[in-house]
Scaffold this active site. Structure first.
Site, PDB file in Angstrom:
ATOM      1  N   GLU A   1       3.437   6.323  -3.300  1.00 21.41           N
ATOM      2  CA  GLU A   1       4.632   6.959  -2.556  1.00 21.41           C
ATOM      3  C   GLU A   1       6.063   5.369  -2.826  1.00 21.41           C
ATOM      4  O   GLU A   1       7.153   6.226  -2.504  1.00 21.41           O
ATOM      5  CB  GLU A   1       4.139   7.591  -0.880  1.00 21.41           C
ATOM      6  CG  GLU A   1       3.147   8.992  -1.362  1.00 21.41           C
ATOM      7  CD  GLU A   1       2.998   9.105   0.260  1.00 21.41           C
ATOM      8  OE1 GLU A   1       1.938   7.508   0.885  1.00 21.41           O
ATOM      9  OE2 GLU A   1       2.390   9.520   0.585  1.00 21.41           O
TER      10      GLU A   1
ATOM     11  N   GLU B   1      -6.295   9.730   0.374  1.00 26.05           N
ATOM     12  CA  GLU B   1      -5.795   9.936   1.857  1.00 26.05           C
ATOM     13  C   GLU B   1      -6.992  10.740   2.639  1.00 26.05           C
ATOM     14  O   GLU B   1      -7.713  10.974   3.045  1.00 26.05           O
ATOM     15  CB  GLU B   1      -3.941  10.334   1.758  1.00 26.05           C
ATOM     16  CG  GLU B   1      -3.408   9.164   2.165  1.00 26.05           C
ATOM     17  CD  GLU B   1      -2.289   9.063   1.114  1.00 26.05           C
ATOM     18  OE1 GLU B   1      -3.159  10.058  -0.131  1.00 26.05           O
ATOM     19  OE2 GLU B   1      -1.375   8.413   0.685  1.00 26.05           O
TER      20      GLU B   1
ATOM     21  N   ALA C   1      -1.228   2.456   1.786  1.00 26.04           N
ATOM     22  CA  ALA C   1      -1.460   0.954   3.229  1.00 26.04           C
ATOM     23  C   ALA C   1      -2.642   0.788   3.547  1.00 26.04           C
ATOM     24  O   ALA C   1      -3.159   0.960   3.598  1.00 26.04           O
ATOM     25  CB  ALA C   1      -0.944   2.798   3.960  1.00 26.04           C
TER      26      ALA C   1
ATOM     27  N   GLY D   1       0.383   4.883  -0.529  1.00 25.87           N
ATOM     28  CA  GLY D   1       1.491   4.677   0.011  1.00 25.87           C
ATOM     29  C   GLY D   1       2.341   3.646  -0.852  1.00 25.87           C
ATOM     30  O   GLY D   1       2.826   3.934  -0.901  1.00 25.87           O
TER      31      GLY D   1
HETATM   32  N1  CO8 Z   1      -6.082  -1.141   2.415  1.00 26.40           N
HETATM   33  C1  CO8 Z   1      -6.231  -2.569   2.993  1.00 26.40           C
HETATM   34  N2  CO8 Z   1      -7.128  -3.448   2.040  1.00 26.40           N
HETATM   35  C2  CO8 Z   1      -6.977  -2.568   1.474  1.00 26.40           C
HETATM   36  C3  CO8 Z   1      -6.935  -1.200   0.985  1.00 26.40           C
HETATM   37  C4  CO8 Z   1      -5.923  -0.959   1.191  1.00 26.40           C
HETATM   38  N3  CO8 Z   1      -5.232   1.043   0.809  1.00 26.40           N
HETATM   39  N4  CO8 Z   1      -6.934  -1.024  -1.137  1.00 26.40           N
HETATM   40  C5  CO8 Z   1      -7.942  -2.390  -1.351  1.00 26.40           C
HETATM   41  N5  CO8 Z   1      -8.055  -2.772  -0.767  1.00 26.40           N
HETATM   42  C6  CO8 Z   1      -8.863  -4.722   0.038  1.00 26.40           C
HETATM   43  C7  CO8 Z   1     -10.507  -4.690  -0.310  1.00 26.40           C
HETATM   44  O1  CO8 Z   1     -10.770  -4.052   1.439  1.00 26.40           O
HETATM   45  C8  CO8 Z   1     -10.966  -5.409  -0.401  1.00 26.40           C
HETATM   46  O2  CO8 Z   1     -10.890  -6.383   0.472  1.00 26.40           O
HETATM   47  P1  CO8 Z   1     -12.627  -7.687   0.780  1.00 26.40           P
HETATM   48  O3  CO8 Z   1     -12.271  -8.010  -0.611  1.00 26.40           O
HETATM   49  O4  CO8 Z   1     -11.522  -8.286   2.128  1.00 26.40           O
HETATM   50  O5  CO8 Z   1     -13.587  -6.347   1.255  1.00 26.40           O
HETATM   51  C9  CO8 Z   1      -9.685  -5.947  -1.433  1.00 26.40           C
HETATM   52  O6  CO8 Z   1      -8.978  -5.617  -1.098  1.00 26.40           O
HETATM   53  C10 CO8 Z   1      -9.967  -5.237  -2.795  1.00 26.40           C
HETATM   54  O7  CO8 Z   1     -10.470  -3.929  -2.850  1.00 26.40           O
HETATM   55  P2  CO8 Z   1     -12.138  -3.702  -3.599  1.00 26.40           P
HETATM   56  O8  CO8 Z   1     -13.149  -4.546  -3.514  1.00 26.40           O
HETATM   57  O9  CO8 Z   1     -12.553  -2.347  -2.766  1.00 26.40           O
HETATM   58  O10 CO8 Z   1     -11.712  -3.708  -5.118  1.00 26.40           O
HETATM   59  P3  CO8 Z   1     -12.020  -2.257  -5.911  1.00 26.40           P
HETATM   60  O11 CO8 Z   1     -11.964  -3.149  -7.813  1.00 26.40           O
HETATM   61  O12 CO8 Z   1     -14.027  -2.378  -6.284  1.00 26.40           O
HETATM   62  O13 CO8 Z   1     -11.318  -0.829  -6.041  1.00 26.40           O
HETATM   63  C11 CO8 Z   1      -9.853   0.366  -5.283  1.00 26.40           C
HETATM   64  C12 CO8 Z   1      -9.708  -0.639  -5.841  1.00 26.40           C
HETATM   65  C13 CO8 Z   1     -10.444   1.610  -5.975  1.00 26.40           C
HETATM   66  C14 CO8 Z   1      -8.362   0.580  -4.731  1.00 26.40           C
HETATM   67  C15 CO8 Z   1     -10.402   0.358  -3.628  1.00 26.40           C
HETATM   68  O14 CO8 Z   1      -9.839  -0.721  -3.287  1.00 26.40           O
HETATM   69  C16 CO8 Z   1      -9.722   1.687  -2.663  1.00 26.40           C
HETATM   70  O15 CO8 Z   1     -10.349   2.328  -2.793  1.00 26.40           O
HETATM   71  N6  CO8 Z   1      -8.489   1.404  -1.982  1.00 26.40           N
HETATM   72  C17 CO8 Z   1      -8.343   2.205  -1.311  1.00 26.40           C
HETATM   73  C18 CO8 Z   1      -7.308   3.115  -1.589  1.00 26.40           C
HETATM   74  C19 CO8 Z   1      -6.569   4.089  -1.077  1.00 26.40           C
HETATM   75  O16 CO8 Z   1      -7.415   4.606  -0.125  1.00 26.40           O
HETATM   76  N7  CO8 Z   1      -5.913   4.281  -0.840  1.00 26.40           N
HETATM   77  C20 CO8 Z   1      -5.149   5.397   0.269  1.00 26.40           C
HETATM   78  C21 CO8 Z   1      -4.425   4.177   1.563  1.00 26.40           C
HETATM   79  S1  CO8 Z   1      -4.195   5.489   3.043  1.00 26.40           S
HETATM   80  C22 CO8 Z   1      -2.433   5.623   2.462  1.00 26.40           C
HETATM   81  O17 CO8 Z   1      -1.884   4.878   1.778  1.00 26.40           O
HETATM   82  C23 CO8 Z   1      -1.926   5.770   3.375  1.00 26.40           C
HETATM   83  C24 CO8 Z   1      -0.442   6.251   3.359  1.00 26.40           C
HETATM   84  C25 CO8 Z   1       1.017   6.091   4.266  1.00 26.40           C
HETATM   85  C26 CO8 Z   1       2.475   5.687   4.001  1.00 26.40           C
HETATM   86  C27 CO8 Z   1       2.374   4.491   3.271  1.00 26.40           C
HETATM   87  C28 CO8 Z   1       3.981   4.478   3.389  1.00 26.40           C
HETATM   88  C29 CO8 Z   1       4.963   3.737   1.970  1.00 26.40           C
END
Ligand code: CO8
Length: 257
Positions: free
Chosen positions: A111, A131, A65, A108
């Site tokens: 999911e 999460e 998400a 998400g």
């Molecule tokens: N939300 C918003 N932006 C994101 C997300 C995200 N989940 N994941 C990545 N991005 C963005 C980054 O902020 C970055 O943007 P910017 O260049 O503007 O800084 C861009 O995408 C590229 O990401 P990274 O630079 O971090 O890329 P890396 O290759 O270094 O890392 C990762 C990749 C490991 C995937 C890393 O981006 C990461 O850890 N992302 C977050 C993963 C996460 O925590 N996901 C869970 C989110 S909470 C959730 O999903 C709750 C579910 C609720 C229900 C959903 C219903 C379908």
């Protein structure tokens, strides 16, 4: 219809939805979910569509998400709006839907993949429910569907530590149906969907509904449900065609009704 966060195309009898927010690794924001819902509504109503593929990019199916969109939410707001309840269109889709996962399927994103009927993974796929590292927990089925797919031990491991699982581990654990090479991945997933979409649509839909029932009810009720649907199939044109084709040693030409 023009979409901003997804790409939608039709390949033969297969509808393909490609999540397309590359700068955010396909993070699922409310606009994307609304567009996926709208695309699925259209595919559900389209008699020419027999199966759907949901996929992302080579780097990410979806990284979860959208954290930036969620960061300022409050409890009263999420409760009164019933946040996430509108995100489950995929799980209510009645035709077969395949998640084609390359790269990250996190939170998400994992999911969303688990709402699909089967997950086909590229060898680059990485699954996780991270999460917990954000101070929250899964909210769109992660604690329920992942546990049913991989069992308590691995679900607890993934959900409590937030660690990621590669495609091989995910297949061995039962989350993933098949692993395919990243090269030519989407075409290969569409080919699987096309194979399903070429079969009898009522048979495929009833088989899907019956397997889904296994997660909802007791064995006795599930068996009764299965038997009723099985018996009902003898009222379809496709049953007559499928069995006649076998007897006559020719390919079946299903009319999907
Ligand atoms: N939300 C918003 N932006 C994101 C997300 C995200 N989940 N994941 C990545 N991005 C963005 C980054 O902020 C970055 O943007 P910017 O260049 O503007 O800084 C861009 O995408 C590229 O990401 P990274 O630079 O971090 O890329 P890396 O290759 O270094 O890392 C990762 C990749 C490991 C995937 C890393 O981006 C990461 O850890 N992302 C977050 C993963 C996460 O925590 N996901 C869970 C989110 S909470 C959730 O999903 C709750 C579910 C609720 C229900 C959903 C219903 C379908």
């Amino acid at each position: 219809m023009a979409y901003e966060t997804i790409l939608v195309e039709t390949r033969g009898r297969v509808g393909v939805v490609t999540l397309n927010r590359p700068k955010a690794l396909n993070a699922l924001n409310s606009a994307l979910i609304a567009e996926v819902t709208s695309a699925l509504d259209a595919f559900e109503a389209d008699e020419g569509i027999g199966a759907v593929v949901i996929t992302g990019s080579e780097k990410a199916f979806a990284a979860g998400a959208d954290i930036k969109e969620m960061a300022s939410l409050t409890f009263p707001g999420t409760y009164t709006a019933d946040f996430i309840s509108s995100w489950d269109r995929v799980s209510r889709f009645r035709k077969p839907v395949i998640a084609g996962v390359a790269g990250f399927a996190l939170g998400g994103g994992c999911e969303l993949a688990m709402m699909c009927d089967l997950i086909v993974a590229a060898d680059t796929a990485k699954f996780g429910q991270p999460e917990i590292k954000l101070g929250i927990m899964p909210g769109a089925g992660g604690t329920q569907r992942l546990t049913r797919a991989v069992g308590k031990a691995k679900a607890m491991d993934l959900i409590l530590t937030g660690r990621l699982m590669d495609a091989v581990e995910a297949e061995r654990a039962g989350l993933v149906a098949r692993i395919l090479p990243a090269e030519g991945f989407v075409d290969a997933v569409v080919a699987i969907a096309a194979e399903i979409a070429g079969l009898s649509l009522p048979a495929v839909m009833m088989a899907k509904e019956s397997v889904g029932r296994a997660f909802e009810t007791t064995l006795g009720e599930g068996l009764r449900f299965e038997r009723r649907l099985f018996q009902a199939m003898f009222a379809t044109e496709d049953q007559k065609e499928g069995m006649a084709a076998f007897v006559e040693k020719r390919p079946a030409a299903f009319r999907h009704r």
